[in-house]
Design a protein around this motif. Structure first.
Motif, PDB file in Angstrom:
ATOM      1  N   SER A 301     -53.070  13.569 -24.468  1.00 55.95           N
ATOM      2  CA  SER A 301     -51.972  14.445 -24.065  1.00 55.95           C
ATOM      3  C   SER A 301     -52.344  15.882 -24.422  1.00 55.95           C
ATOM      4  O   SER A 301     -53.212  16.124 -25.273  1.00 55.95           O
ATOM      5  N   ARG A 302     -51.687  16.859 -23.792  1.00 55.28           N
ATOM      6  CA  ARG A 302     -52.005  18.249 -24.112  1.00 55.28           C
ATOM      7  C   ARG A 302     -51.678  18.563 -25.572  1.00 55.28           C
ATOM      8  O   ARG A 302     -52.376  19.348 -26.221  1.00 55.28           O
ATOM      9  N   ASP A 303     -50.640  17.942 -26.100  1.00 55.06           N
ATOM     10  CA  ASP A 303     -50.289  18.174 -27.509  1.00 55.06           C
ATOM     11  C   ASP A 303     -51.382  17.630 -28.424  1.00 55.06           C
ATOM     12  O   ASP A 303     -51.825  18.306 -29.365  1.00 55.06           O
ATOM     13  N   ASP A 304     -51.838  16.407 -28.152  1.00 55.67           N
ATOM     14  CA  ASP A 304     -52.892  15.830 -28.984  1.00 55.67           C
ATOM     15  C   ASP A 304     -54.200  16.615 -28.831  1.00 55.67           C
ATOM     16  O   ASP A 304     -54.952  16.789 -29.799  1.00 55.67           O
ATOM     17  N   TYR A 306     -54.539  19.806 -28.247  1.00 54.78           N
ATOM     18  CA  TYR A 306     -54.374  21.035 -29.032  1.00 54.78           C
ATOM     19  C   TYR A 306     -54.571  20.751 -30.515  1.00 54.78           C
ATOM     20  O   TYR A 306     -55.302  21.468 -31.218  1.00 54.78           O
TER      21      TYR A 306
END
Length: 338
Positions: A301-304, A306
């Motif tokens: 995911s984009r959060d992970d 980052y």
């Protein structure tokens, strides 16, 4: 839109590969170099096919033969084509690098990605040079004058003898490897790296690494030069251990990939890059593209992505002195267990 990096190559990309038995040889001569620019209108000196391997000779940025001899370099140690090129090449600028090429890769078209496998790099001479000039480098006001140094290279032990008691391990790489920029950019200076790659001065790009460059012009038009025997990140006085190198490269075209910025792979790391006149913007570009890679190729995911970039990826200054400064983010392969 697919973005590529080397980890994805075996599974996600289909390259156009031709059969070839031996490397094609491209020497550095007055008729096979360009002086100081990348351009979509540059005339190719060699046309090859995807999958071909080429052995390319390059010059250094140490200057004309006469200057090298005045600085104590033996005439026999200076490649003979150096004098011919300085004497005969008249079409120069706006930059100062002497680059061998362009090499036209017949299948390459805008929107593709050119994979450049750096198979081998040879040191062609037993010396390197380093120098700075007034008004240039990272500390121009501290050094309002010029200086230069010839550095002997021990090619058997692979060290540079910088000074008594100081030996530097040699890690040869090409400061400049690039292709034509978008045609609308015209003839651009060879010094600032950009989306065409060019003068990246990235010391990680040694033999055994692979570079991926977005294609903007028919044939890609690969050029290479600015050989370095070694360099520190930052290249703060504006030069590295400049020397004469020859390289063996394999070129593979990947169709319709639409990569935005150059990327690379070493045996141990995935690398994203950013170039801008502003260091913060260059860092933003490199970090953002690493996040893109982790999302697209590692399926985070984009959060992970980052967060992983924060805890595991090293963000390094590539160079600070080429107009567009460089930043590269290095993600270790060892963190991935599958």
């Amino acid at each position: 839109m697919k973005h590529v990096l080397a980890a994805a190559m075996p599974l996600l990309l289909t390259g156009i590969v031709a059969a070839q038995t031996a490397p094609i040889n491209l020497p550095a001569t007055p008729s096979t170099v360009v002086w100081g620019y990348y351009s979509a209108k540059a005339k190719p000196v060699l046309t090859i096919h995807s999958g071909d391997t080429v052995h390319i000779q390059t010059l250094s940025t140490c200057g004309p033969t006469e200057r090298l001899e005045e600085e104590g370099v033996a005439a026999a140690d200076i490649p003979p084509d150096n004098a011919d090129i300085y004497r005969e090449v008249k079409d120069k600028g706006p930059g100062g690098h002497i680059l061998t090429g362009p090499v036209d890769i017949a299948e390459a078209e805008p929107g593709d990605v050119l994979e450049v496998q750096i198979l081998k790099i040879d040191l062609d001479t037993s010396f390197a040079c380093n120098g700075f000039a007034a008004g240039r480098g990272f500390l121009p006001n501290d050094y309002p004058y010029g200086g230069s140094k010839i550095i002997p290279l021990d090619r058997q032990r692979m060290v540079a003898r910088f000074a008594p008691g100081i030996e530097i391990p040699l890690h040869p790489f090409f400061g400049s490897m690039g292709i034509a920029p978008p045609p609308s950019a015209g003839r651009i200076d060879s010094a600032p790296p950009w989306m065409h790659a060019g003068n990246m001065d990235n010391k990680e790009l040694v033999a055994g690494t692979t570079l991926y460059i977005p294609v903007h012009a028919k044939g890609a038009l690969f050029e290479v030069g600015d050989g370095h025997a070694g360099q520190g990140n930052g290249e703060v006085d504006i030069t590295a251990m400049e020397t004469f190198l020859s390289g063996t490269f394999k070129f593979i075209v990947h169709k319709d990939q639409h990569l935005l910025w150059p990327r690379a792979e070493t045996p141990t790391h995935y690398i994203s890059m950013g170039f801008s006149p502003d260091l913060k913007e260059a860092t933003t570009l490199a970090v953002r593209d690493m996040i893109n890679f982790l999302v697209e190729q590692k399926h985070l995911s984009r959060d992970d992505a980052y967060m992983l970039t924060s805890v595991a990826v090293d963000v390094d200054i590539t160079q600070l002195v080429d107009g567009n400064v460089g930043v590269h983010a290095m993600c270790p392969k060892s963190i991935f267990t599958k």
